[in-house]
Write an enzyme that holds these catalytic residues in place. Structure first.
Site: not given
Length: 444
Positions: A91-93, A95, A98, A108, A201
């Site tokens: 995953g990516r965001g 922040f 992951i 993370k 969230d």
């Protein structure tokens, strides 16, 4: 000989005595020796208190009014985890990313040291509270970390199967899903009442599953990602300061939140979207969108419960296989001439208004959010151009749904437990200032 006689005797306190003498001539407690003692030698009325004293959680070094100065445990400064597999990305965001470590663990990785400490502290406070109240069912529904690593600027988490958007919804059992969302309700309540926190969230991306939500492999749903958590006004502290081992300030956190940063827009409570809509209109409400405000405990519960309810509505859309195209394509532009566009925030009301209308017809009950498909709002007279545009977009959204799926809604949604669950999750929210009148909380 004097020291030998003392060492043969059992200590009078659970802490070891040092051979240094105080100014009064008595023996003092050596902190270094005390840290080496195992858990069994500590005497405490609460296991949580002994765990806190053993330096496994963050420590409050000092306080000043409503500000707590925190010091990270020494264990956080030791890198003991395995090297992650950087070739794979889970995953990516905003922040960071992951990446997996093994089949059971993932890490993370944060781009910002400030964001790393923010999530690590919020997660640690949650875990400390969970250890203090081990019998509360909601605590087990919150995903805690395995180990924070300050040198790597990363947090090690248990690795789950997938999030709600990645599930195979053609195989999901409604009774199992309703039971799991009931557990998530307990998690939100635990976070608000005992931890003094608002998640801010709750969304399908941040709810992870360990199984398929089927009778053969039900698994569990857990709430994760504490990077947006805020302490509500009912907690003891409103500001947190991270200090180094020498006492120097490193990061300061203020838990006032502007409306535009509360939840993702698609799952933002209707009462918060109402404030965003008023702010985009300008005039006296122009500064509301970016102005940070404290969140009351009641409003915090409204925010998280409502977001969980709209997450459930999204899951029901996926379960019924309703949308032909991406629902977000019906949204207007975010800005015009550098100013927020009012129809942009009203657009996020479209999926929930249409879905609650469908569920009200199927279950023969009223789910009122304060705004209907014709664009009429109970709290404020809508501008005519906004009302007509909202009505048109709701029509297009309905036309985007599959006719055969709509015809089978009554049969597929025959679950009394789910009906009661949807009502409970949405009863606090309303398209007005502060939510439903009987559960209203002060935030703006």
């Amino acid at each position: 000989m004097r020291w030998k006689r003392m060492e043969r005797r059992p200590p009078l306190t659970p802490l070891r005595r040092s051979r240094t003498q105080s100014s009064g001539g008595g023996l003092t407690i050596c902190p270094r020796c005390a840290l080496k003692l195992p858990k069994a030698t500590r005497i405490s009325e609460r296991p949580w208190a002994s765990t806190w004293q053993l330096n496994q959680h963050i420590q409050v070094s000092k306080t000043k009014k409503a500000t707590a100065y925190l010091k990270a445990p020494r264990e956080w400064g030791q890198c003991t985890h395995q090297d992650p597999d950087w070739s794979k990305r889970l995953g990516r965001g905003a922040f960071g990313i992951i990446v997996p470590i093994s089949e059971d663990l993932c890490v993370k990785q944060f781009d910002s040291r400030r964001e790393f400490f923010y999530e690590a502290i919020a997660n640690d406070l949650m875990q400390a509270t969970r250890e203090r109240y081990p019998m509360h069912s909601g605590g087990s529904r919150l995903l805690g970390f395995v180990q924070p690593c300050i040198p790597c600027r990363s947090i090690v988490y248990p690795r789950m199967k997938c999030n709600l958007l990645q599930l195979d919804w053609s195989q999901v059992n409604l009774s199992v899903m309703a039971a799991e969302f009931t557990g998530l309700m307990a998690a939100v309540s635990f976070l608000n009442r005992y931890c003094g926190m608002v998640h801010c969230d709750v969304s399908p991306d941040n709810i992870l599953a360990t199984g398929d939500l089927t009778p053969m492999n039900p698994g569990r749903l857990v709430l994760t990602d504490f990077g947006s958590v805020a302490l509500h006004s009912g907690s003891k502290w409103t500001n947190l300061v991270v200090t180094s081992n020498l006492g120097f300030k490193q990061h300061c956190y203020d838990f006032r939140v502007p409306p535009k940063l509360i939840c993702k827009h698609l799952y933002k409570p209707s009462c918060v979207l109402f404030q965003c809509y008023l702010s985009s209109l300008g005039k006296m409400h122009a500064q509301v969108l970016d102005q940070p405000y404290p969140i009351s405990p009641n409003m915090g519960l409204t925010i998280d419960m409502s977001s969980l309810g709209y997450t459930l509505l999204t899951c029901l859309e996926l379960y019924l296989d309703l949308p032909l195209n991406n629902p977000l394509k019906f949204l207007g532009s975010a800005t015009r001439d550098g100013r927020p566009e009012p129809m942009y925030y009203l657009g996020f009301m479209i999926p929930r208004v249409v879905m609650t209308q469908i569920l009200s017809a199927v279950w023969t009950m009223t789910l009122d959010l304060g705004l209907d498909c014709t664009g009429k709002a109970q709290a404020i007279p809508m501008r005519q151009e906004h009302q007509l545009a909202f009505q048109k977009q709701c029509y297009l959204y309905k036309a985007n749904q599959k006719a055969e799926s709509l015809a089978n809604c009554s049969d597929k949604l025959n679950c009394p437990m789910l009906k009661s669950l949807v009502r409970k999750l949405l009863e606090r929210d309303f398209f007005n200032h502060g939510g439903h009148p009987h559960t209203r909380g002060l935030v703006f």
